[in-house]
Design a protein around this motif. Structure first.
Motif, short mmCIF file in Angstrom:
data_model
loop_
_atom_site.label_atom_id
_atom_site.label_comp_id
_atom_site.label_asym_id
_atom_site.label_seq_id
_atom_site.Cartn_x
_atom_site.Cartn_y
_atom_site.Cartn_z
N ALA A 101 -11.72 -21.33 94.44
CA ALA A 101 -11.53 -21.21 95.89
C ALA A 101 -12.60 -20.36 96.57
CB ALA A 101 -10.15 -20.63 96.18
N ALA A 102 -13.31 -19.53 95.80
CA ALA A 102 -14.26 -18.60 96.40
C ALA A 102 -15.44 -19.34 97.04
CB ALA A 102 -14.76 -17.62 95.35
N THR A 103 -15.88 -18.83 98.17
CA THR A 103 -17.05 -19.40 98.84
C THR A 103 -18.31 -18.93 98.12
OG1 THR A 103 -15.93 -19.40 100.97
CG2 THR A 103 -18.34 -19.53 101.00
N PRO A 104 -19.16 -19.83 97.68
CA PRO A 104 -20.36 -19.41 96.93
C PRO A 104 -21.31 -18.57 97.79
CG PRO A 104 -19.94 -21.75 96.62
CD PRO A 104 -19.02 -21.29 97.72
N ILE A 105 -21.91 -17.58 97.16
CA ILE A 105 -22.97 -16.81 97.81
C ILE A 105 -24.29 -17.55 97.69
CG2 ILE A 105 -24.31 -14.67 97.71
CD1 ILE A 105 -21.91 -13.27 96.60
N LYS A 106 -24.50 -18.16 96.54
CA LYS A 106 -25.77 -18.84 96.29
C LYS A 106 -25.50 -20.12 95.51
CE LYS A 106 -30.50 -17.93 94.68
NZ LYS A 106 -31.42 -16.90 94.12
N THR A 107 -26.19 -21.18 95.86
CA THR A 107 -26.09 -22.46 95.18
C THR A 107 -27.49 -22.94 94.83
OG1 THR A 107 -24.07 -23.06 96.38
CG2 THR A 107 -25.32 -24.86 95.38
N VAL A 108 -27.68 -23.29 93.57
CA VAL A 108 -29.00 -23.70 93.10
C VAL A 108 -28.87 -24.94 92.24
CG1 VAL A 108 -31.00 -23.07 91.68
CG2 VAL A 108 -29.93 -21.36 93.17
N ASP A 109 -29.71 -25.93 92.49
CA ASP A 109 -29.87 -27.07 91.59
C ASP A 109 -31.16 -26.84 90.81
OD1 ASP A 109 -27.58 -28.31 92.44
OD2 ASP A 109 -28.59 -29.70 93.80
N GLU A 110 -31.03 -26.49 89.54
CA GLU A 110 -32.22 -26.19 88.74
C GLU A 110 -32.88 -27.45 88.20
OE1 GLU A 110 -32.09 -23.20 85.78
OE2 GLU A 110 -31.13 -21.70 87.08
N VAL A 111 -32.07 -28.48 87.94
CA VAL A 111 -32.61 -29.73 87.40
C VAL A 111 -32.11 -30.88 88.26
CG1 VAL A 111 -32.65 -31.30 85.43
CG2 VAL A 111 -32.71 -28.82 85.05
N LYS A 112 -33.03 -31.67 88.77
CA LYS A 112 -32.67 -32.87 89.53
C LYS A 112 -33.58 -34.01 89.08
CE LYS A 112 -31.34 -32.72 93.80
NZ LYS A 112 -31.27 -32.57 95.29
N VAL A 113 -32.96 -35.01 88.47
CA VAL A 113 -33.68 -36.21 88.03
C VAL A 113 -33.01 -37.41 88.68
CG1 VAL A 113 -34.34 -37.64 86.06
CG2 VAL A 113 -34.31 -35.14 85.83
N GLY A 114 -33.76 -38.25 89.33
CA GLY A 114 -33.18 -39.42 89.97
C GLY A 114 -32.28 -39.03 91.13
N ASP A 115 -31.28 -39.87 91.37
CA ASP A 115 -30.36 -39.66 92.49
C ASP A 115 -28.93 -39.86 91.98
OD1 ASP A 115 -28.94 -39.52 94.82
OD2 ASP A 115 -30.19 -40.94 95.92
N VAL A 116 -28.32 -38.76 91.54
CA VAL A 116 -26.98 -38.82 90.98
C VAL A 116 -25.98 -39.35 92.01
CG1 VAL A 116 -25.08 -37.43 90.08
CG2 VAL A 116 -27.40 -37.01 89.27
N ALA A 117 -26.07 -38.85 93.23
CA ALA A 117 -25.08 -39.22 94.24
C ALA A 117 -25.06 -40.72 94.50
CB ALA A 117 -25.37 -38.47 95.54
N ALA A 118 -26.21 -41.35 94.40
CA ALA A 118 -26.28 -42.79 94.69
C ALA A 118 -25.66 -43.64 93.60
CB ALA A 118 -27.74 -43.20 94.89
N VAL A 119 -25.50 -43.05 92.39
CA VAL A 119 -25.03 -43.84 91.25
C VAL A 119 -23.51 -43.88 91.16
CG1 VAL A 119 -25.11 -44.03 88.72
CG2 VAL A 119 -27.16 -43.36 90.00
N TRP A 120 -22.84 -42.82 91.65
CA TRP A 120 -21.39 -42.76 91.45
C TRP A 120 -20.66 -44.02 91.95
CZ3 TRP A 120 -21.22 -39.50 87.94
CH2 TRP A 120 -21.77 -38.23 88.01
N PRO A 121 -20.98 -44.55 93.11
CA PRO A 121 -20.23 -45.73 93.58
C PRO A 121 -20.41 -46.97 92.71
CG PRO A 121 -21.36 -44.66 95.41
CD PRO A 121 -21.91 -44.07 94.15
N THR A 122 -21.53 -47.01 91.96
CA THR A 122 -21.82 -48.22 91.17
C THR A 122 -21.45 -48.09 89.70
OG1 THR A 122 -24.09 -47.49 90.70
CG2 THR A 122 -23.73 -48.74 92.73
N ALA A 123 -21.05 -46.88 89.26
CA ALA A 123 -20.74 -46.69 87.85
C ALA A 123 -19.48 -47.47 87.46
CB ALA A 123 -20.53 -45.20 87.57
N ALA A 124 -19.52 -48.06 86.28
CA ALA A 124 -18.36 -48.81 85.79
C ALA A 124 -17.21 -47.87 85.45
CB ALA A 124 -18.75 -49.64 84.57
N ARG A 125 -17.57 -46.64 85.06
CA ARG A 125 -16.53 -45.68 84.67
C ARG A 125 -17.06 -44.27 84.92
NH1 ARG A 125 -14.13 -44.78 78.50
NH2 ARG A 125 -12.57 -43.18 79.06
#
Length: 764
Positions: free
Chosen positions: A310-334
């Motif tokens: 529930a805590a509000t994050p002080i800092k958010t970091v994406d250290e590794v980003k390859v491709g576009d994860v968000a775009a894949v979720w709707p098309t994943a079979a599972r």
């Protein structure tokens, strides 16, 4: 033991001091060490700051890091002996002393060999070249005509013409400069004009050399920090609030006079001093402190993970980003999702911290078991406004460390008491203080998600860890705001927001690895303040990520090792996993395939793999689960370890064994307990650690050594995957997927009735 007395001693006078002692290839057991005389100026740019040759021909190497019982000093002696062409038995390593060594960062991040070694290698190579050049002039030949054997330089064509290192420079100085990168700490490095010896000619590096500190530890003859005694020394104890965050309202010290004790107060820092240790203990008990009526700084223990969510994050970091994860979720079979949880953990050293400090008008003398004596020096110099060279700190053996434990805090507490009384003070903690008030490893949750296509292949992979920062207080006690004393005195804090992500090289086409940190539960002087604990956040992150990889293998119907190998391309990664599979005689198949039943005992096998820096490690675990009691016995481990060039094979194996044993303890037993006001797990009953009956029966280590690869760290790498290997083996044996650490018998027993077959998937 007779203890250690301390008198002023310059580097120049070091050799002339009678009765001083050094253990060859090990930690100086006393306050000082026998060595060649040193120039007064201790500068990284001076070769004499790194290497000295005594009148007896012994070589002393000055190492600005620490050895915390893992034999790093032995590796340094091997480096120096190799480059100088001298027997390793004639090399002494002095470390942990701020008056004798340059600041290379102390014990930190498994960098002893990786970062500390290059400087000593360069210094030794430079010293050898200068010695050979001097010998050429003495013998009347060209340097190319000379060879060296065990500290004797001789003419190759006429071996009878020779001169020793001692005859060339023994007891004097090189008086030569060396290049320095103008950095201190872990990044410090030096370099000379002399080339390093070709690795294919090594005779000392790569050979097992035993540690020489072990007999003294076993026989009780080695001096620890607890054995230090200074003339006129007082004994101190700190008085902490029963409610975290409380402030001092009033103090009644009337009973202390009859005990021959006195109180020292600096705002909310309260301590007592007495002539004897027992007097200090009684005084701490007799002192009546009225604390402010605050409380409720912490959530209920059962609500810890909900608090993190529930805590509000002080800092958010994406250290590794390859491709576009968000775009894949709707098309994943599972889509497969899971969440893992890890508690606060204590350093739980075998004894509470101890330190002796003498704050005088002309200087400060301190003895500590901190991993970073130079940081203690910096803190004392900064707070008391003293020049760095007027503060002399000696690091000594203590009850353990493996991160920022309570040792540094004890040194600062002792300094405050000493300054107030004008006498040296020895501060010794009690068990409840060691467990209750040491800095903690952070609690965290780890959200895992993966998308699979119709063929069961991973098309998207996401890991987001959320928890308390691993540096709410600095892992380096170089500033008063990073110490418990400074926080009690109202000097504030300087928290850093940092966590981490899985260290691996899985080639998923779309991949996101990130983290979020949340506010500390209490701003200052918290018994749940967080900082580095061995392999900072590595065990919790990889408990989650490598367990989840097994979950994905199960979801794909694949063998856990084959599944990993499908997504790995780096030869070193493949090699460690294959080595584990071969040594374990791994039976391929999906999770549950290796399950065996022997009465009430369920047996399973699991694997895990990770990087730590440049080190690659894989681990196989075989566990026995008693389905009546819930006991998990991690009986056998196979560890394939690749840290590049291996300096001391037997020493490295012992380090890995220690990693595994401590990793099992943290995975299966260790959890800080607390209520709304304070830490409540303040002894070995409420904070149990692994004992001999539950220790692994076998730890089989496979060293994959490559002399072409620079040596990297080994002090922490194998720690990070122990919990995952056990969890995966438990799943193989029982079908129960444990996603909360520690994996205690009670937690597993509560789940076992729910598991109807090995492919079951129940959450703990």
């Amino acid at each position: 033991m007779s203890g250690i007395s301390a008198s002023p001693l310059s580097r120049r006078a070091l050799l002339r001091t009678a009765g001083a002692l050094v253990v060859s290839v090990s930690m100086p057991t006393g306050a000082f060490a026998v060595a060649a005389p040193r120039k007064p100026a201790l500068l990284p740019t001076e070769l004499d700051s790194w290497i000295a040759v005594g009148a007896d021909g012994r070589v002393t190497a000055y190492f600005g890091k620490m050895d915390m019982g893992q034999g790093v000093d032995v590796a340094m002696a091997q480096f120096v002996a190799e480059e100088l062409d001298i027997s390793v038995s004639r090399v002494d390593v002095v470390y942990g002393d701020t008056a004798l060594t340059c600041d290379q960062g102390g014990a930190s991040g498994s960098t002893g060999v990786q970062r500390g070694g290059p400087a000593l290698r360069a210094a030794a190579a430079e010293a050898r070249q200068q010695l050979v050049t001097r010998a050429a002039g003495r013998l009347g030949v060209a340097p190319e005509a000379l060879q060296v054997k065990d500290g004797t330089v001789f003419v190759a064509a006429s071996p009878g013409k020779s001169v020793t290192y001692a005859e060339l420079v023994g007891g004097t100085y090189f008086e030569s400069g060396i290049e320095w990168n103008k950095a201190y700490g872990n990044s410090l490095n030096i370099g000379g004009k002399a080339p390093l010896k070709p690795r294919d000619t090594y005779e000392v590096v790569g050979r097992s050399v035993p540690r020489s500190d072990v007999p003294g530890k076993v026989m009780g003859t080695l001096d620890f920090v607890t054995d230090v005694k200074l003339p006129g020394m007082l004994h101190g104890r700190m008085v902490r609030p029963a409610v975290a965050g409380a402030s001092v309202v009033a103090i009644d010290d009337r009973e202390l006079a009859q005990l021959g004790a006195r109180v020292v107060r600096r705002k909310d820092l309260v301590g007592v001093v007495a002539d004897t240790e027992w007097g200090a203990v009684r005084a701490a008990e007799a002192l009546k402190v009225t604390w402010s009526k605050v409380g409720g700084a912490f959530p209920d223990q059962d609500a810890l993970y909900d608090h993190i969510r529930a805590a509000t994050p002080i800092k958010t970091v994406d250290e590794v980003k390859v491709g576009d994860v968000a775009a894949v979720w709707p098309t994943a079979a599972r889509i497969v999702e899971a969440e893992y949880e890890w508690p606060f953990q204590s350093h739980a050293c075998m004894a509470p911290a101890c330190s002796v400090v003498d704050v005088r008008p002309d200087g400060i003398r301190a003895f500590t078991a901190s991993q970073k004596p130079h940081a203690v020096r910096d803190c004392l110099a900064g707070y008391f406004g003293r020049p760095l060279d007027s503060v002399h700190v000696t690091g000594m053996p203590g009850p353990g460390a493996y991160g920022r434990n309570d040792a540094g805090d004890a040194a600062i507490d002792a300094a405050i008491l000493s300054a107030a009384t004008g006498r040296p003070v020895r501060v010794q903690g009690m068990r409840a203080e060691g467990h209750g008030w040491d800095p903690k490893g952070p609690a965290s949750i780890h959200r895992m998600r993966a998308g699979l296509d119709t063929d069961g292949r991973i098309v998207a992979y996401e890991v987001v860890s959320k928890g308390f920062s691993r540096a709410d207080i600095s892992p380096r006690e170089g500033d008063m705001t990073a110490t418990l004393a400074g926080q009690f005195m109202g000097l504030g804090t300087k928290p850093e927001q940092t966590f981490g992500v899985p260290a691996e090289s899985y080639g998923f086409p779309n991949k996101r690895l990130g983290w979020e940190t949340i506010p500390a539960l209490l701003d200052v002087a918290s018994p749940l303040r967080t900082t580095h604990l061995r392999d900072p956040v590595g065990p919790q992150i990889h408990f989650a990520s490598e367990s989840f990889i097994d979950e994905l293998a199960a979801a794909s119907g694949e063998d856990p090792i084959a599944f990993r190998l499908r997504y790995l391309k780096a030869p070193r990664d493949i090699a460690v996993l294959q080595a584990v599979a071969d040594r374990m005689r791994w039976k391929p198949g999906k999770p549950g395939t290796r399950r065996r039943v022997e009465g009430d005992i369920l047996i399973g096998q699991g694997v895990a793999y990770a990087h730590r820096g440049e080190t690659v490690v894989a681990m196989g675990a075989e566990v026995e689960v008693n389905r009546v009691t819930g006991r998990i016995w991690a009986r056998r481990f196979v560890v394939a370890h690749d840290c590049g060039m291996v300096i001391n094979p037997d020493g490295l194996k012992l380090v890995i064994e220690g990693n595994v044993v401590q990793g099992v303890s943290r995975a299966c037993l260790e959890e800080v307990k607390f209520d709304r006001d304070n830490v409540t797990s303040t002894d070995w009953e409420t904070y149990p650690i692994l004992d001999i009956k539950d220790a692994p029966e076998t730890v089989d280590v496979i060293l994959l050594s490559d002399t072409a690869i620079e040596p990297s760290g080994a002090g922490e790498a194998s720690t990070r995957i122990v919990a995952a290997a056990i969890a995966n083996a438990v799943f193989d044996a029982t079908g129960v997927r444990m996603r909360r650490a520690p994996m205690t018998a009670a937690r597993l027993l509560a789940m076992l009735p729910e598991a109807s077959h090995p492919a079951g998937n129940r959450r703990a």
